[in-house]
Design a protein around this motif. Structure first.
Motif, PDB file in Angstrom:
ATOM      1  N   ALA A  49       0.802  -1.222   0.000  1.00  0.00           N
ATOM      2  CA  ALA A  49       0.000   0.000   0.000  1.00  0.00           C
ATOM      3  C   ALA A  49       0.835   1.273   0.000  1.00  0.00           C
ATOM      4  CB  ALA A  49      -0.940   0.010   1.199  1.00  0.00           C
ATOM      5  N   THR A  50       2.076   1.186   0.394  1.00  0.00           N
ATOM      6  CA  THR A  50       2.963   2.348   0.331  1.00  0.00           C
ATOM      7  C   THR A  50       4.020   2.189  -0.769  1.00  0.00           C
ATOM      8  OG1 THR A  50       4.384   1.391   2.045  1.00  0.00           O
ATOM      9  CG2 THR A  50       2.669   2.938   2.773  1.00  0.00           C
ATOM     10  N   ALA A  51       4.059   1.022  -1.386  1.00  0.00           N
ATOM     11  CA  ALA A  51       5.096   0.716  -2.372  1.00  0.00           C
ATOM     12  C   ALA A  51       5.169   1.671  -3.557  1.00  0.00           C
ATOM     13  CB  ALA A  51       4.947  -0.719  -2.863  1.00  0.00           C
ATOM     14  N   PRO A  52       4.052   2.082  -4.164  1.00  0.00           N
ATOM     15  CA  PRO A  52       4.199   2.973  -5.323  1.00  0.00           C
ATOM     16  C   PRO A  52       4.988   4.248  -5.016  1.00  0.00           C
ATOM     17  CG  PRO A  52       1.990   2.087  -5.265  1.00  0.00           C
ATOM     18  CD  PRO A  52       2.651   1.672  -3.976  1.00  0.00           C
ATOM     19  N   ASP A  53       4.974   4.695  -3.771  1.00  0.00           N
ATOM     20  CA  ASP A  53       5.753   5.884  -3.412  1.00  0.00           C
ATOM     21  C   ASP A  53       7.199   5.537  -3.082  1.00  0.00           C
ATOM     22  OD1 ASP A  53       3.630   7.593  -3.833  1.00  0.00           O
ATOM     23  OD2 ASP A  53       2.997   7.576  -1.737  1.00  0.00           O
ATOM     24  N   ALA A  63      21.637  10.817  -1.466  1.00  0.00           N
ATOM     25  CA  ALA A  63      20.639  11.896  -1.514  1.00  0.00           C
ATOM     26  C   ALA A  63      19.214  11.373  -1.354  1.00  0.00           C
ATOM     27  CB  ALA A  63      20.754  12.658  -2.825  1.00  0.00           C
ATOM     28  N   ARG A  64      18.985  10.100  -1.694  1.00  0.00           N
ATOM     29  CA  ARG A  64      17.657   9.489  -1.598  1.00  0.00           C
ATOM     30  C   ARG A  64      16.581  10.261  -2.380  1.00  0.00           C
ATOM     31  NH1 ARG A  64      20.172   5.836   0.766  1.00  0.00           N
ATOM     32  NH2 ARG A  64      19.975   5.139   2.895  1.00  0.00           N
ATOM     33  N   ARG A  65      16.983  10.777  -3.514  1.00  0.00           N
ATOM     34  CA  ARG A  65      16.038  11.506  -4.373  1.00  0.00           C
ATOM     35  C   ARG A  65      15.251  10.501  -5.208  1.00  0.00           C
ATOM     36  NH1 ARG A  65      20.318  15.927  -5.835  1.00  0.00           N
ATOM     37  NH2 ARG A  65      19.921  17.345  -4.112  1.00  0.00           N
ATOM     38  N   LEU A  66      14.231  11.018  -5.872  1.00  0.00           N
ATOM     39  CA  LEU A  66      13.447  10.158  -6.749  1.00  0.00           C
ATOM     40  C   LEU A  66      14.258   9.799  -7.985  1.00  0.00           C
ATOM     41  CD1 LEU A  66       9.934  11.884  -6.698  1.00  0.00           C
ATOM     42  CD2 LEU A  66      10.780  10.044  -5.256  1.00  0.00           C
ATOM     43  N   TRP A  67      14.262   8.550  -8.357  1.00  0.00           N
ATOM     44  CA  TRP A  67      14.956   8.126  -9.561  1.00  0.00           C
ATOM     45  C   TRP A  67      13.992   8.097 -10.744  1.00  0.00           C
ATOM     46  CZ3 TRP A  67      13.848   3.660 -12.374  1.00  0.00           C
ATOM     47  CH2 TRP A  67      12.975   2.749 -11.764  1.00  0.00           C
ATOM     48  N   ILE A  68      12.704   8.248 -10.446  1.00  0.00           N
ATOM     49  CA  ILE A  68      11.673   8.241 -11.467  1.00  0.00           C
ATOM     50  C   ILE A  68      10.636   9.298 -11.078  1.00  0.00           C
ATOM     51  CG2 ILE A  68      10.358   6.430 -10.308  1.00  0.00           C
ATOM     52  CD1 ILE A  68       9.659   5.328 -13.075  1.00  0.00           C
ATOM     53  N   THR A  69      10.027   9.921 -12.032  1.00  0.00           N
ATOM     54  CA  THR A  69       9.030  10.951 -11.754  1.00  0.00           C
ATOM     55  C   THR A  69       7.865  10.363 -10.968  1.00  0.00           C
ATOM     56  OG1 THR A  69       9.636  12.019 -13.827  1.00  0.00           O
ATOM     57  CG2 THR A  69       7.550  12.700 -12.812  1.00  0.00           C
ATOM     58  N   HIS A  70       7.393  11.150 -10.005  1.00  0.00           N
ATOM     59  CA  HIS A  70       6.285  10.699  -9.166  1.00  0.00           C
ATOM     60  C   HIS A  70       5.042  10.418 -10.007  1.00  0.00           C
ATOM     61  CE1 HIS A  70       3.954  10.066  -5.601  1.00  0.00           C
ATOM     62  NE2 HIS A  70       3.161  11.105  -5.837  1.00  0.00           N
ATOM     63  N   THR A  72       4.377   7.889 -12.079  1.00  0.00           N
ATOM     64  CA  THR A  72       4.563   7.415 -13.451  1.00  0.00           C
ATOM     65  C   THR A  72       4.570   5.888 -13.395  1.00  0.00           C
ATOM     66  OG1 THR A  72       6.965   7.690 -13.242  1.00  0.00           O
ATOM     67  CG2 THR A  72       5.741   9.490 -14.294  1.00  0.00           C
ATOM     68  N   LEU A  73       5.693   5.272 -13.639  1.00  0.00           N
ATOM     69  CA  LEU A  73       5.773   3.815 -13.745  1.00  0.00           C
ATOM     70  C   LEU A  73       5.320   3.080 -12.485  1.00  0.00           C
ATOM     71  CD1 LEU A  73       6.619   1.494 -15.581  1.00  0.00           C
ATOM     72  CD2 LEU A  73       8.916   1.680 -14.632  1.00  0.00           C
ATOM     73  N   THR A  74       5.685   3.556 -11.311  1.00  0.00           N
ATOM     74  CA  THR A  74       5.324   2.852 -10.080  1.00  0.00           C
ATOM     75  C   THR A  74       3.842   3.002  -9.729  1.00  0.00           C
ATOM     76  OG1 THR A  74       5.890   4.725  -8.661  1.00  0.00           O
ATOM     77  CG2 THR A  74       7.643   3.117  -9.109  1.00  0.00           C
ATOM     78  N   HIS A  75       3.159   3.935 -10.362  1.00  0.00           N
ATOM     79  CA  HIS A  75       1.729   4.137 -10.142  1.00  0.00           C
ATOM     80  C   HIS A  75       0.897   3.649 -11.343  1.00  0.00           C
ATOM     81  CE1 HIS A  75       3.081   6.640  -6.849  1.00  0.00           C
ATOM     82  NE2 HIS A  75       1.834   6.799  -6.458  1.00  0.00           N
TER      83      HIS A  75
END
Length: 175
Positions: A49-53, A63-70, A72-75
């Motif tokens: 339930a929290t995985a897509p984020d 840095a723990r930044r996003l490697w993919i746009t919020h 998109t693929l994970t959602h």
């Protein structure tokens, strides 16, 4: 987007839905070994339930930044639905199927919680939004809907509609 707390709360509902469906697919829960897949599906549903984020975060960097746009693929809804269908097909055949099924239930619950937000969710192609409210608002509606869905699934699978029949008898006017 639903809040983090809402995703956790709906994740428990998704996990319970997954556990009920997995236990039904594995036969009677009276067999001790049949409970293990259901518990694994429950825990995987909570994580899913929290995985897509958290799948968007580059955990391997400092840095723990996003490697993919919020969102998109994970959602992507089609991917989560495919995982759900494949893992459902493999229940009883592959030992990891209950975990994958629970994870997919949680992931789909996440997308359903994000869908009312203006940012929307890419179910098949471009993002689609129900445009009902902005981020963090109306979380109680999302969480309540998830738990009502869990109640209906559990009532059907584990109690064979006993709760629904009892509720109808209470609500039915006396003749």
């Amino acid at each position: 987007m639903a809040s983090n707390k809402a995703h956790h709360a709906t994740g428990w509902a998704a996990g319970i839905i997954a556990a009920a469906l997995v236990s039904a697919a594995h036969g009677p829960a009276s067999e001790g070994a049949g409970m293990i897949p259901a518990v694994l599906a429950l825990l995987a549903g909570v994580a899913g339930a929290t995985a897509p984020d958290w799948l968007e975060v580059a955990w391997w960097t400092r840095a723990r930044r996003l490697w993919i746009t919020h969102r998109t693929l994970t959602h992507w809804g089609l991917g989560w639905a495919a995982l759900l269908a494949l893992s459902w097909h493999e229940l009883g055949r592959h030992p990891a199927a209950p975990v994958a099924f629970g994870f997919a239930c949680g992931g789909l619950m996440h997308l359903l919680a994000d869908w009312p937000n203006p940012l929307g969710v890419p179910w098949v192609g471009p993002r689609h939004s129900l445009n009902l409210w902005t981020s963090g608002h109306c979380d109680l509606i999302v969480v309540g809907a998830a738990w009502v869905a869990a109640l209906f699934v559990v009532d059907d699978v584990w109690f064979h509609h006993a709760c629904s029949r009892m509720l109808l008898n209470v609500l039915r006017p006396a003749a």
